[in-house]
Design a protein around this motif. Structure first.
Motif, mmCIF file in Angstrom:
data_model
loop_
_atom_site.group_PDB
_atom_site.id
_atom_site.type_symbol
_atom_site.label_atom_id
_atom_site.label_comp_id
_atom_site.label_asym_id
_atom_site.label_seq_id
_atom_site.Cartn_x
_atom_site.Cartn_y
_atom_site.Cartn_z
ATOM 1 N N PRO A 17 0.819 -1.230 0.000
ATOM 2 C CA PRO A 17 0.000 0.000 0.000
ATOM 3 C C PRO A 17 0.847 1.272 0.000
ATOM 4 N N GLU A 18 2.093 1.172 0.477
ATOM 5 C CA GLU A 18 2.929 2.375 0.537
ATOM 6 C C GLU A 18 3.756 2.567 -0.730
ATOM 7 N N PHE A 19 3.582 1.667 -1.694
ATOM 8 C CA PHE A 19 4.444 1.705 -2.872
ATOM 9 C C PHE A 19 4.367 3.040 -3.599
ATOM 10 N N GLN A 20 3.138 3.518 -3.830
ATOM 11 C CA GLN A 20 2.953 4.730 -4.622
ATOM 12 C C GLN A 20 3.683 5.907 -3.959
ATOM 13 N N ALA A 21 3.500 6.029 -2.652
ATOM 14 C CA ALA A 21 4.120 7.139 -1.933
ATOM 15 C C ALA A 21 5.646 7.045 -2.027
ATOM 16 N N THR A 22 6.171 5.824 -1.867
ATOM 17 C CA THR A 22 7.620 5.628 -1.917
ATOM 18 C C THR A 22 8.175 5.992 -3.286
ATOM 19 N N SER A 23 7.487 5.529 -4.346
ATOM 20 C CA SER A 23 8.009 5.782 -5.686
ATOM 21 C C SER A 23 7.890 7.265 -6.036
ATOM 22 N N ASP A 24 6.794 7.913 -5.610
ATOM 23 C CA ASP A 24 6.652 9.349 -5.845
ATOM 24 C C ASP A 24 7.784 10.124 -5.166
ATOM 25 N N ALA A 25 8.088 9.703 -3.950
ATOM 26 C CA ALA A 25 9.153 10.381 -3.204
ATOM 27 C C ALA A 25 10.500 10.206 -3.908
ATOM 28 N N ALA A 26 10.761 8.983 -4.395
ATOM 29 C CA ALA A 26 12.034 8.703 -5.071
ATOM 30 C C ALA A 26 12.152 9.539 -6.339
ATOM 31 N N GLU A 27 11.027 9.641 -7.082
ATOM 32 C CA GLU A 27 11.040 10.433 -8.318
ATOM 33 C C GLU A 27 11.297 11.909 -7.996
ATOM 34 N N ALA A 28 10.601 12.421 -6.972
ATOM 35 C CA ALA A 28 10.758 13.814 -6.586
ATOM 36 C C ALA A 28 12.209 14.101 -6.188
ATOM 37 N N GLN A 29 12.794 13.117 -5.497
ATOM 38 C CA GLN A 29 14.180 13.298 -5.053
ATOM 39 C C GLN A 29 15.121 13.357 -6.252
ATOM 40 N N ALA A 30 14.888 12.448 -7.234
ATOM 41 C CA ALA A 30 15.744 12.425 -8.424
ATOM 42 C C ALA A 30 15.627 13.740 -9.184
ATOM 43 N N ARG A 31 14.411 14.247 -9.286
ATOM 44 C CA ARG A 31 14.199 15.503 -9.999
ATOM 45 C C ARG A 31 14.881 16.661 -9.258
ATOM 46 N N ALA A 32 14.787 16.621 -7.923
ATOM 47 C CA ALA A 32 15.430 17.658 -7.117
ATOM 48 C C ALA A 32 16.944 17.641 -7.325
ATOM 49 N N GLN A 33 17.467 16.458 -7.629
ATOM 50 C CA GLN A 33 18.919 16.350 -7.850
ATOM 51 C C GLN A 33 19.297 16.693 -9.284
ATOM 52 N N GLY A 34 18.330 17.191 -10.089
ATOM 53 C CA GLY A 34 18.664 17.694 -11.424
ATOM 54 C C GLY A 34 18.259 16.780 -12.564
ATOM 55 N N ALA A 35 17.505 15.720 -12.270
ATOM 56 C CA ALA A 35 17.087 14.840 -13.359
ATOM 57 C C ALA A 35 16.049 15.553 -14.224
ATOM 58 N N ALA A 36 16.221 15.445 -15.533
ATOM 59 C CA ALA A 36 15.262 16.080 -16.445
ATOM 60 C C ALA A 36 14.004 15.238 -16.553
ATOM 61 N N MET A 37 14.172 13.924 -16.518
ATOM 62 C CA MET A 37 13.016 13.021 -16.608
ATOM 63 C C MET A 37 13.277 11.787 -15.766
ATOM 64 N N THR A 38 12.195 11.198 -15.272
ATOM 65 C CA THR A 38 12.329 9.972 -14.494
ATOM 66 C C THR A 38 11.293 8.965 -14.969
ATOM 67 N N SER A 39 11.624 7.697 -14.751
ATOM 68 C CA SER A 39 10.665 6.649 -15.118
ATOM 69 C C SER A 39 10.705 5.554 -14.070
ATOM 70 N N VAL A 40 9.551 5.065 -13.671
ATOM 71 C CA VAL A 40 9.479 3.991 -12.683
ATOM 72 C C VAL A 40 8.856 2.769 -13.339
ATOM 73 N N THR A 41 9.575 1.637 -13.298
ATOM 74 C CA THR A 41 9.025 0.391 -13.829
ATOM 75 C C THR A 41 8.806 -0.551 -12.661
ATOM 76 N N ARG A 42 7.556 -0.852 -12.374
ATOM 77 C CA ARG A 42 7.247 -1.684 -11.217
ATOM 78 C C ARG A 42 7.570 -3.142 -11.524
ATOM 79 N N GLU A 43 8.182 -3.805 -10.563
ATOM 80 C CA GLU A 43 8.604 -5.186 -10.808
ATOM 81 C C GLU A 43 8.030 -6.156 -9.785
ATOM 82 N N GLY A 44 7.059 -5.738 -9.053
ATOM 83 C CA GLY A 44 6.469 -6.613 -8.043
ATOM 84 C C GLY A 44 5.608 -5.757 -7.153
ATOM 85 N N SER A 45 5.166 -6.309 -6.041
ATOM 86 C CA SER A 45 4.254 -5.539 -5.204
ATOM 87 C C SER A 45 4.981 -4.386 -4.509
#
Lengths: 531, 283
Positions: free
Chosen positions: A400-428
């Motif tokens: 249930p916490e997956f979405q929040a975790t992945s959103d946070a990781a993406e936000a962090q990557a963008r904050a570090q200067g990433a122009a684009m991010t992509s998340v590919t889910r590989e399990g629950s």
């Protein structure tokens, strides 16, 4: 209504017979002396055509059964043998196949007639219900018969309909196995379908006798919906109604013959000339034209209603759409029979006729076909060329916490200067994050008229971008689509609205037209109806 | 940076070219004025005979017609039915094969038809040798059904890269568009090939497993001397397949005209009777 018998035996033999089996008296009272309203029009001649259809179907069917083989390996070939080698087999088979369509055509006109002129109202409720029963038996017989040639539509139609029965709550699955004679459509199914297809027409014939009996008890309705008041309002059935029925039936036979001799295959589906193949589903499965409105109602339910899943809802709605006819006498609250004097009801009735025909049209379309759309299909592709990509793993503490975790990781990557991010889910809980830094951000938006064109454009664009970008982000925009299913939902809504809401309420609220004085008196001199 | 812009430009250009690729729905069959079209149309028996030649020499290598027997070719209305027709100059009775529409002749029973017997004898069909009980081959009799090219479905698939050539007995009834569809399909190859499949604009999905059967003109040498162009062969074999699917069409239409004429007269008389019965009755 029938009054005392006016039969007088003429000869010694008929007097003798009349005291022992008054069958000639019954025939005379039913088909000769029976008082018929003078003013009934041509819409009242379809009963005669239906009697003819039943006789034609039974006689041609008995002959076909002498040549047909209810065996899954031989059935298709035996129908071909009938067509090719049995003397006039092509004619008998053609009459039987076209006859089914003509039977339903006449039945539908007969039913709409009853609906328009209020022939279901007191004292004719039982007459109407018996008619509905005949119609239900006709549907069953028609469906069973369509299975017998064992073509692709026969097989897959039988599969779809028996699957439908499986959706009936509680008892569905047992009924399904019981009717199929096993888990799948096979030899036992064909055998019992043949047996039942031979049986039901005689059941229909029996109910027809009751239908005619009830008719002769209450008398025929007429276009005014006002009961004949004196003997002058009626004429004897023979010769007056007999000759009119014969003339109309002769015209009906002309139409019948046009189909039998000049387009015997126009009403069937070409796929039924392909032998049944249990491992190859046809692209589209349709019942014969006369069942299409109910097929459309079945498929209109693509959504769950609370605890009822869409399949069960569709099945219940389909059965309800026929079942509602049985209780119609108590749904219509108007005391005026004929819609001739009900201007508002008349309009709703004609809309109903159009709705029923459009439902039939929907039943023969692909449910996903788009009839109108609220805008263009569009997609925006975003990608980065020439950047550095970095891959990292995301592991969420729980699903249930997956979405929040992945959103946070993406936000962090963008904050570090990433122009684009992509998340590919590989399990629950696990996913791969790709972040691209630097490079040039590219974007392109395109539009298309349909989803297939759009996907083709996206695929082509992705192929061209190829390896130059680590990934391509696709944002699709689907406009509001008015599909056949949506249309069928609207039509289904009206179908039930008409019976369950409009007729009960309208009968209490409307102001009927005044019935002309001439109709309140003996009708001599009145010139309504056909002539 | 420049490379990025170039790629973006190429990608955009490709987008608009990409639309054409998406359209893989079949083209509708090309209309063709077959002699059997329309309520009064009849078979062009010469075309049906030529079509049978195309079927025998080309199609029957892979496609069965299991519902037809050789005798069907010589039954009334069949392409090789024999009729005795009077020669108007000599007054002699002459044999005619496949009666042209509108002509009259005395039908010769198919068991006495030498043409059909010869056609059947040209095919070898499987049988059991009654002396040994072994499987054997013998020349077909007119009562035999058409020779099947494969012993069973598995053999058919094995010989055709997994695809099953459909039986052609009722093919024009089994396909939307009928004979026109069959004709269009035979002429619809573009010449392109994708793996083991061929591009055909008239086939659903536009990819068909059947290699172009009428790839070149002159594939069959017609016994009546008609030049065997691809169009001619496709038209003839479509006519033949239409006859095969609906062998009683001419009889059916002829009877239909009589039935309609009868019913029209009957309806007229019944109308007059109706008027007479109701005369003087208000209604």
């Amino acid at each position: 209504m029938s009054g005392p018998s006016t039969y007088e035996p003429k000869s010694g033999f008929t007097r003798w017979l009349d005291r022992r089996l008054p069958i000639l008296r019954l025939s005379h009272d039913s088909f000769v002396a029976f008082p018929t309203p003078r003013n009934i029009n041509y819409w009242w001649t379809f009963g005669a055509m239906l009697s003819l259809c039943l006789v034609v179907q039974i006689v041609s069917g008995i002959v076909l059964a002498m040549h047909y083989q209810p065996n899954i390996h031989d059935a298709f070939a035996s129908v071909q043998r009938i067509q090719r080698d049995v003397p006039y087999g092509w004619l008998i088979q053609g009459i039987h196949a076209v006859g089914a369509s003509m039977f339903f055509l006449a039945a539908y006109v007969h039913m709409f007639r009853g609906l328009y002129y209020g022939s279901y109202k007191a004292p004719r409720e039982v007459l109407w219900i018996l008619g509905c029963l005949i119609y239900a038996l006709m549907i069953a017989t028609g469906f069973l018969g369509y299975t017998l040639p064992w073509g692709q539509m026969s097989f897959w139609g039988a599969t779809v309909i028996t699957n439908i029965l499986g959706a009936i709550p509680f008892v569905g699955e047992s009924i399904q196995v019981w009717i199929r004679g096993g888990g799948a459509i096979d030899q036992p199914t064909l055998n019992r379908f043949f047996s039942l297809h031979y049986l039901l027409p005689f059941v229909i014939a029996g109910v027809v006798v009751l239908h005619v009996w009830a008719l002769h008890e209450v008398g025929q309705n007429n276009p005014t919906g006002v009961e004949p008041k004196t003997k002058d309002d009626t004429v004897p059935f023979t010769p007056y109604a007999t000759i009119k029925d014969l003339f109309a039936t002769s015209l009906f036979m002309l139409l019948f013959a046009v189909f039998v001799f000049f387009m015997p295959r126009a009403l069937g589906d070409p796929a039924n000339f392909i032998p049944a193949n249990p491992v190859q589903t046809p692209n589209e499965i349709f019942p014969e034209w006369y069942l299409l409105p109910f097929y459309a109602i079945l498929r209109a339910f693509d959504f769950n209603i609370g605890p009822i899943d869409s399949r069960t809802a569709g099945v219940l709605a389909m059965f309800a759409s026929i079942g509602v006819l049985f209780i119609l006498p108590w749904l219509d609250t108007s005391r005026v029979r004929s819609m001739r004097y009900r201007p508002a009801a008349k309009q709703f009735f004609f809309i109903f006729v159009v709705v029923a025909i459009l439902l039939g049209w929907c039943g023969h379309q692909n449910p996903g076909t788009t009839l109108a759309k609220g805008g263009q299909f569009s997609a925006t592709l975003n990608w980065v060329t020439g950047g550095q990509s970095a891959t990292s793993q995301i592991v969420a503490p729980s699903a249930p916490e997956f979405q929040a975790t992945s959103d946070a990781a993406e936000a962090q990557a963008r904050a570090q200067g990433a122009a684009m991010t992509s998340v590919t889910r590989e399990g629950s809980v696990r996913a791969t994050l790709i972040a691209v830094t630097g490079g040039t951000r590219q974007t392109h938006t395109f539009t298309a008229d349909n989803a297939d064109d759009l996907e083709a454009q996206i695929t082509a664009a992705k192929a061209h971008i190829g390896g130059s970008a680590p990934f391509v982000q696709v944002i699709r925009n689907t406009p509001f689509l008015f599909t056949v299913t949506r249309f069928a939902q609207l039509l289904t809504f009206y179908y039930f609205l008409f019976f369950l809401v409009i007729l009960p309420i309208l009968g209490l609220r409307e102001t009927p037209n005044r019935v002309p004085d001439t109709i309140a008196k003996p009708v001599l001199g009145e010139t309504q109806g056909a002539s | 940076m420049l490379r990025g812009i170039a790629i973006a430009a190429v990608a955009s250009a490709a987008l608009f070219a990409g639309v054409a690729l998406a359209a893989n729905e079949a083209e509708p069959p090309e209309a063709y004025p077959f002699s059997f079209n329309g309520p009064l149309g009849s078979y062009d028996m010469a075309a049906v005979q030529r079509g049978f030649q195309v079927y025998s020499q080309v199609c029957s290598t892979c496609h069965s017609m299991e519902h037809l027997a050789y005798r069907n070719l010589g039954e009334p209305g069949g392409p090789f039915a024999e009729y005795r027709v009077r020669n108007h100059e000599t007054g002699e009775m002459e044999a005619r094969v496949g009666l042209p529409a509108g002509e009259h002749g005395e039908y010769v029973d198919v068991v006495n038809n030498p043409y059909v017997r010869a056609i059947a004898a040209g095919f070898q069909v499987p049988d059991i040798d009654e002396a040994t009980g072994e499987a054997t081959q013998r020349p077909a009799r007119i009562s035999d059904h058409f020779r099947k090219p494969f012993a069973n479905e598995f053999a058919a698939r094995a010989a055709n890269n997994g695809a099953l050539p459909p039986d052609l007995s009722v093919i024009t009834s089994a396909r939307e568009g009928g004979a026109a569809y069959v004709r269009s399909l035979l002429l619809g190859y573009t010449g392109e090939q994708r793996g083991m499949q061929y591009v055909n604009n008239h086939f659903a999905g536009r990819l068909i497993s059947m290699p172009p059967p009428l790839a070149a003109d002159g594939l069959v040498t017609y016994s009546d001397g008609t030049p065997s162009t691809r169009e001619q062969m496709a038209t003839d074999v479509a006519s033949y397949l239409q006859w095969a699917a609906d062998p009683h069409m001419e009889e059916r239409k002829a009877m239909g005209v009589q039935v309609l004429a009868f019913l029209l007269v009957l309806s007229g008389l019944l109308y007059l009777a109706y008027k007479a019965v109701w005369r003087g009755q208000s209604h």
